[in-house]
Structure formats: C-alpha cells, structure tokens
Scaffold this motif. Structure first.
Motif, short mmCIF file in Angstrom:
data_model
loop_
_atom_site.label_atom_id
_atom_site.label_comp_id
_atom_site.label_asym_id
_atom_site.label_seq_id
_atom_site.Cartn_x
_atom_site.Cartn_y
_atom_site.Cartn_z
N HIS A 23 1.66 -1.62 85.52
CA HIS A 23 1.13 -3.01 85.89
C HIS A 23 0.00 -2.86 86.72
CE1 HIS A 23 4.83 -3.79 84.33
NE2 HIS A 23 4.41 -3.71 83.20
N GLY A 46 11.08 -10.73 90.84
CA GLY A 46 10.84 -9.86 89.01
C GLY A 46 10.14 -8.67 90.34
N TYR A 51 6.71 -3.14 94.59
CA TYR A 51 5.09 -1.79 94.66
C TYR A 51 4.56 -3.63 94.93
CZ TYR A 51 3.07 -4.03 90.77
OH TYR A 51 2.84 -5.16 89.40
N ASP A 69 14.77 -9.68 92.90
CA ASP A 69 15.59 -9.14 91.13
C ASP A 69 16.69 -9.12 91.26
OD1 ASP A 69 13.26 -6.67 89.93
OD2 ASP A 69 15.42 -7.02 89.02
N MET A 110 4.31 -10.29 88.48
CA MET A 110 4.04 -9.28 88.26
C MET A 110 4.62 -9.12 86.45
SD MET A 110 1.12 -8.29 86.38
CE MET A 110 0.59 -6.88 84.70
C1 LIG Z 1 9.64 -5.66 83.33
S1 LIG Z 1 9.70 -6.19 85.09
C2 LIG Z 1 8.58 -5.99 86.57
C3 LIG Z 1 8.88 -5.39 87.15
C4 LIG Z 1 7.57 -5.50 88.16
N1 LIG Z 1 7.37 -7.09 88.75
C5 LIG Z 1 6.35 -5.12 87.69
O1 LIG Z 1 4.46 -5.25 87.82
O2 LIG Z 1 6.80 -3.73 87.61
C6 LIG Z 1 10.38 -7.38 85.16
C7 LIG Z 1 11.93 -7.15 86.07
O3 LIG Z 1 12.38 -8.87 86.60
C8 LIG Z 1 13.50 -8.73 86.64
N2 LIG Z 1 13.87 -9.75 86.35
C9 LIG Z 1 13.95 -10.54 84.79
N3 LIG Z 1 14.61 -11.51 84.93
C10 LIG Z 1 15.04 -11.78 85.86
C11 LIG Z 1 15.97 -12.99 86.31
N4 LIG Z 1 15.84 -13.80 85.67
N5 LIG Z 1 15.94 -12.96 87.62
C12 LIG Z 1 15.35 -11.76 88.74
N6 LIG Z 1 14.60 -11.07 88.59
C13 LIG Z 1 14.70 -10.71 86.92
C14 LIG Z 1 14.03 -7.82 86.08
O4 LIG Z 1 15.31 -6.73 86.61
C15 LIG Z 1 12.68 -6.35 86.43
O5 LIG Z 1 12.61 -5.77 87.55
#
Ligand SMILES: C[S@@+](CC[C@H](N)C(=O)[O-])C[C@H]1O[C@@H](n2cnc3c(N)ncnc32)[C@H](O)[C@@H]1O
Length: 226
Positions: A23, A46, A51, A69, A110
C-alpha cells in the motif's frame, strides 16, 4: 466473521507488514499531499501496521498521531513498530470514533474505509471529529471502476462496500464535507512482467495488470470540513 476475528488472523500471520509494503506504493503520495502542519492531531483509520501514523509524525511533524483499528492484534503489532510516544494506537470501530467534536486536524485512511459497517455513519463521525478546515484523505483500491477488485469480496467474510468515484463524492457531500479533489494515484512500483509471462496465476493479460496498477491505481477522495 467480525472485523476483529478476520484481521486478528491477518495480524497473527504477519500480513500487516505485507499490506504496508504494497500500500505504501500509492499511500505515500496521498500522505505527502496532506496539509498537516507541525503540532496537528492526525488520525489514521484502519491503521494496520500503523505506517501512516508514523509517517505523518516523521515527515510532517504532527504533534500527535493516532492509529485506530478494530483488530486488537493489529493495534498491538503497530504499537510494537514504534518507540515514538506521540504515536498511539487505539482499538475501536469506525462507526464510533473515540474523539471529541472538532478535536482532530486531519484524518487518513488507506484500504480500510469500505469495511465500515455503515460507511455513511463513519463519514458522519469523521465530520464530527474534524476541526474546521480539517481534511479526510480517503484512499481505496476496492471501488466500482476498478473491475479488477470486484472479486475481492469472495475472499473475505467482512462485508465490503463498493462505491463508484461519484458515490464517494456524493456521500462525502451528504456528510457535510466539501470534496476538494478526487483522482487516481497510479502504482508505478509494482513489477509488471513482459507480455511473454502472461497469463500468470493472477492475471490473464499484461494489459489488465497495467490497467489495474498503472491506470486505475488507488482512488483518492479528499474531503474538507467547513
Ligand atoms: C486492508 S487493512 C489496511 C491496513 C492499512 N491501512 C494499510 O494500508 O496497510 C484494513 C484495516 O482496517 C481495519 N478495519 C476494518 N474495518 C474496521 C472497522 N469497522 N473499524 C475499525 N477498523 C477496521 C482492519 O482491522 C485492518 O487492519
């Protein structure tokens, strides 16, 4: 499956760092464009490995960077990747942000927003916590125009919302955010093999891979609180 169950597993498997590596190709351009000033409070929704929160402290001098998160394991891992006491990680849900009204200067997210249980409620929450003139930089690879992302829901049990670019703009406006800009950030770093290598396990043709990464890339929508 809940966000917690799904992404705790990902964190335990080390996929938080894998996501960071991929990402970062486009996230870094979105982060660089954020109008963060020294001392600002920033929030990464999230946060995964955290990072973005670390980068906003390191490159923009944010006074306080929070990463939120829904997965305790993600937040725990993120906490272990920094010694900076002005970077903090919280467990919470997008639909109930644990911040006071007008208390956050800028929000980043992201590849996470579309996992929201109620994306419109999440936008209302972002609008609530943003200070006047604050921004929301929302970056997603899963969106309607990116036809190459349409199958992703089959690989994950958490419900995903697939909006078009126009739907993002309309939802931002409905939540009371001005749409300052919206564009596609290409991924110029992912290696795309010569045509002779196709089809691969993941791609039927080189043209499809070029479209996915170099042309569609990451959809970035920028909202501004009045
Ligand atoms: C695909 S990962 C992306 C992580 C980071 N932003 C990146 O770019 O690598 C999505 C993240 O969002 C968090 N997430 C998803 N839905 C969520 C929610 N409703 N509330 C809080 N966190 C959430 C997940 O636990 C996960 O760590």
């Amino acid at each position: 499956m809940s966000v917690r169950e799904e992404f705790d597993d990902w964190a335990a498997e080390g996929r938080d760092k894998g996501m960071e590596d991929r990402h970062w190709h486009t996230a870094k351009y979105a982060l660089a464009r954020m109008p963060v000033e020294a001392g600002d409070v920033v929030l990464d929704l999230g946060t995964g490995s955290g990072y973005a929160a670390r980068a906003l402290r390191d490159t923009k001098g944010a006074g306080r960077a929070y990463g939120l998160d829904g997965s305790p394991e993600m937040a725990h891992n993120a906490d272990g990747y920094t010694d900076d006491r002005r970077v903090g990680f919280l467990v919470g849900d997008f639909d109930h942000l644990p911040f006071a009204d007008d208390s956050v200067d800028h929000v980043f997210s992201m590849e996470a927003f579309y996992y929201a249980n109620d994306p419109r409620e999440t936008l209302a929450e972002i609008r609530r916590v943003l200070a006047p003139g604050g921004t929301f930089f929302c970056a997603v690879n899963y969106y309607e125009e990116n036809v190459h992302s349409h199958g992703w829901q089959d690989n994950i049990d958490v419900e995903m919302t697939r909006w078009s670019a126009r739907e993002y703009r309309e939802a931002f406006r409905d939540a009371g955010l001005h749409v300052a800009e919206q564009d596609n950030v290409p991924d110029r770093e992912i290696e795309i093999p010569d045509a002779s290598a196709f089809p691969t396990d993941d791609w039927d043709s080189r043209a499809a891979m070029v479209e996915r990464y170099r042309e569609l890339g990451t959809l970035l929508t920028v909202g501004v609180a009045p």
